[in-house]
Structures are given as C-alpha cells and as structure tokens.
Write an enzyme that holds these catalytic residues in place. Sequence first.
Site, mmCIF file in Angstrom:
data_model
loop_
_atom_site.group_PDB
_atom_site.id
_atom_site.type_symbol
_atom_site.label_atom_id
_atom_site.label_comp_id
_atom_site.label_asym_id
_atom_site.label_seq_id
_atom_site.Cartn_x
_atom_site.Cartn_y
_atom_site.Cartn_z
ATOM 1 N N SER A 1 0.828 -1.195 0.000
ATOM 2 C CA SER A 1 0.000 0.000 0.000
ATOM 3 C C SER A 1 0.871 1.258 0.000
ATOM 4 C CB SER A 1 -0.955 -0.057 1.197
ATOM 5 O OG SER A 1 -1.996 0.871 1.072
ATOM 6 N N ASP B 1 -10.079 -5.438 -3.441
ATOM 7 C CA ASP B 1 -9.512 -4.446 -2.515
ATOM 8 C C ASP B 1 -10.440 -3.239 -2.455
ATOM 9 O OD1 ASP B 1 -7.947 -2.330 -1.409
ATOM 10 O OD2 ASP B 1 -6.124 -3.416 -1.960
ATOM 11 N N HIS C 1 -7.436 -5.987 0.833
ATOM 12 C CA HIS C 1 -6.224 -5.197 1.113
ATOM 13 C C HIS C 1 -5.457 -5.716 2.333
ATOM 14 C CE1 HIS C 1 -4.009 -1.533 0.163
ATOM 15 N NE2 HIS C 1 -4.000 -1.164 1.433
#
Lengths: 298, 298
Positions: free
Chosen positions: A169, A245, A278
């Site tokens: 991320s 995600d 995620h």
Amino acid sequence: MTAPDNILENGQENGSGTGTVAALETVATATCFGGTQGTYAHHSVVTGTAMRFAVFTPPGDGPFPVLFWLSGLTCTEDNFTQKAGAQRVAAELGLILVMPDTSPRGDDVPDDPDGAYDFGLGAGFYVDATVAPWARHYRMYSYIRDELPPLVAAHFPADMDRRAISGHSMGGHGAITIALKNPHMFRSVSAFAPIASPSRCPWGQKALSGYLGPDRAAWRGHDACALIGDGARLPDLLVDQGAADPFLDEQLQPHLLREACADAGQPLTLNLRPGYDHSYFFVASFIEDHLRWHAAHL
Amino acid sequence: MTAPDNILENGQENGSGTGTVAALETVATATCFGGTQGTYAHHSVVTGTAMRFAVFTPPGDGPFPVLFWLSGLTCTEDNFTQKAGAQRVAAELGLILVMPDTSPRGDDVPDDPDGAYDFGLGAGFYVDATVAPWARHYRMYSYIRDELPPLVAAHFPADMDRRAISGHSMGGHGAITIALKNPHMFRSVSAFAPIASPSRCPWGQKALSGYLGPDRAAWRGHDACALIGDGARLPDLLVDQGAADPFLDEQLQPHLLREACADAGQPLTLNLRPGYDHSYFFVASFIEDHLRWHAAHL
C-alpha cells in the site's frame, strides 16, 4: 555524553552509519523457523527520534541478501513481522528481512490534528517533509535510504550488495519510489497493492500537500508514475493487487501504474488476484511468490 | 422476538444447535490462500453472551475435516488466525480451522478484580465455572464441546465425523482435557506448550480455585495429568514445547505430562525445541508439522 532516551550506549553522533557504528538496542528476540526474529531500537539522527525496526535473520552464518519491507498506513514494524508468515520462506532462502516503522513517533512528534489514520503517525509516506511542523521529524525517505541500511550492515550478517525492496500500500509505493530514485541500490523491487500515483488519489494528495506543500512540482519526485514518466527506471517490477480491494478504484489505481509502465517501456508484472482484499491475509497468500522472485534476482 | 444484542436474527432459543439452526452473523471475511478467513458472531446460550469465533474454510466444496484451535491466556479468536500462518497448509490439506475466543466477554461479564491477565476475561480455562460470580457466564467447556460444533456443522462444509483439536498454552491444556473427557469426539489431539497439570502450577491453581472452588477433588476433572492418571486416554498425542519458553518450569511443566503418559501407557510424542519461546513465532514454526499430523489421522 548522556543518552537522551536511554536507548543509546554510544555512537549516536554517527547515526548515519559512517565512522563509529551506531548503537542498537535489542528490544526482543524470538527463535522463528530456525532463525531469529528481533525488534530493535535506536536513536535516529535523521528523524531526531527513537526508532524501532524488526529484523528476521535466517539460520546460518551469512552473509545473506537483504529485503527491506515498507508497511502501509497505520502499521508499525510489527504488522508484516507477525502477520505475513514470511519468515518460513526467508529461512529457506537465506534472506534477511528488515521491517522499519512507518513514521517517527514520540511525545514531540506532531500528528494529524484530527487524529486521522492517513497522515502523521503511522503515515510517513516515505518522504522527507519540507513543511513545518512536519519537516523536523518526518524524514522517512532519508531514514530508509541513508540511515537504516548502514545500521543493518553493522549489526547483522548482511550482504548489502544484494538488496531488495518491497512493501504494501503506502509502503508498496514507497518501495517503488525509493528504488526509482536510487537505481543502483536494489536488485529487485516488488509491491503489494501499492498506491500507483499519490498525486491523483486522496491519500496521496493529503500526504504530499501536507508534507511537501501545495506546489505539485515537488510532488513529482515522490509519485511513482511521474518518476517513470520522467525517465526513472527499475530493473523489473512485480506487483500483486487484490481485485476485491476496497481501496482499488479511489486510492490505489493500478491502471495508472500499468499505463505509466507501458508508455515508458518499464517491465511490469501486475497480478490482479480475484477475491483478495487489502489485508495481510492477501499479503500472506502471495508473499512466498514475491520472496522467491526476489531471491532469483539476488 | 427481538435480538438482545443485535447480532441475532432467529433461532437463539436453540443455540445448542439442535432443532432450528442457530443464527450466525458474519463480522468480516477475507480471501486467504484461495479459501475464506472469516470472523463470525452469535448469541451463546451456554455463556449467555455474544461470542465470536474465526473460521478458515479451504477452497473447494468439502465436506472438510475440522480442526478446533484453542488459544491461550490473553488471546481472542484473532491471535492464531493472524499470526500462525496456518491457512496455507490448511488450504493445501483441505482442512477447516475453527478458532473460538478464550472467554465470554461483555459488560456484564465479571473480570479478575485486579485486572490480571491470567483469570477472567481472556482466561476462561475451558472449564464450566461453578463458583459465583463466574458460574453464570464462564462456561467455556460446554461452549467448546456442545454449542460450537453444531454451529460449525450448520454453517460450514464440515465433516463433523472427522474432528481434530489443538491449542496453545492454556488452550493446549484445554484441547487435551476436552479430548480426554470426550474420547470419541476427536480423531487426533495435539498441543503447543500446554499447561501439563493446572493443579500444580500458579496459573492453574488460581484458575481452578477461582472457577471451581477450593475442593481439589473437583479439579481432577480438569487436569490433564489427573485425567490420564484416572484412566482417560487419547488415541495419540503430539506436543511441541519450546525449550527457551519462560513459562516452562513454573507453569507448563511438560515433564509432568511425560510422566503421566509414561505411567499410564498413553502414547505421547513430545518435541522439545531448542531456542524457541512461548510466542506465536514458535507456533508458526511448527504448525505445519501439526496440521500434517492431524490430516494423517483424519
């Protein structure tokens, strides 16, 4: 000289690692897959704070290649260490894993005034802030690039000529940008669900405007797509992205990375994984692929 | 009928799983190694509280054998789920993993008056308390034995004729004792760093006297070594124990389990692992061995 925060013994005036070896406190260690999983603390000259990072050292004498893992928003050195299950494969491959924190911390380190998770503590974005009050401590780019590697080299059986970098991320973007800006530092680069272009998503716009100010010209140096567009290159790039995600469309925008790489002739393997979100359940599911890919490049 | 805590839709009057299927709320799910890692909530008739548990369902249609994992002091349904890395092997083996919480929780659930970690919340010890104020909610033995399995059977593709049980520390002891007391329920039993004999260690003495009262005769039914001494048997037993576990000598005392098994002719494989401590880094290092061992028995 008295240690300012009781974690130093000596050498803090050489925190960048040249000259005297900077001191490192061992916070905790545990045997893990025959190697050692440790948490370490030191005084960072770059951030002006105590900093922690985690290291997995595989069994054997080394020297071992080193993978730096940069975590995402809200994380510390613990998240990947505890949740990714990476030590099993790293032990087999003979790979040191280094997991730094994601921001400076401490009583005098400012945080987002609203306490938001996406700026300030836990959200250093791997840039050197230029705007007050952030510029004093929020210098994660220089910390990761300049201060942490010599500390690892001095205290662990690391072959620093064989370095890889990856992350998740915000940290996936950090890994890509640090590697783009330092083309000879890493032999391989990968990312999980990276922010593709912080200049064009809410997380990134908040962070870059906050840390670097409103001038978008300054943002280009910390935007992976802009760096690629401006000519920076990686030897290769492996990205895994969960198709489920929740941050995919608004924040991560992997199509922007795909387009930037295609336009520039930058090699990219982008795996879109149906059903994955995620979380670290996603990272854990594919970390073995990434570690083996890195090992093949190291 | 109105749900008392907004997690029920129907069926709470049949929470033990007979008759109407008890309702289950899906708190969260994530794809993990091709399967599904979920957290689920329900109203427990046994504990009189909301309860949570985690389940990993492997890819495929099933029905799959089921391993129940009982965690240790301070843990919730999250610890093993997030830190053991068990889903990778469970996905390969086609094994459902069920991770319950370690105690009832809620505003009206009493806790250790000093807030200690080793009694009360997070420390149910897998017994049915008989002493006020604990007896009302602290009924983890019946919860694990009677209420959770039919809930799993009703909501997941589980083959309940093929059940295994394992756990860590307090939960390792819980796994052994529940299996000893219910000899036809589980086809295989293992434990990581289990308390061997709670009647003879501070954690256990505090828990058993608190939950069951001072009469040691009542403790024998919840002491693995006493149960074995009194004639209870397991088909086989696999135990891993870190040799550098800080709780080894005072609390866990694996030699007591070894002696009880030797005296009784109870099969036991006890692996003492040099260098390993009590943490999930230890569990993660050997969970693959245990899951493969269970799968071979299922």
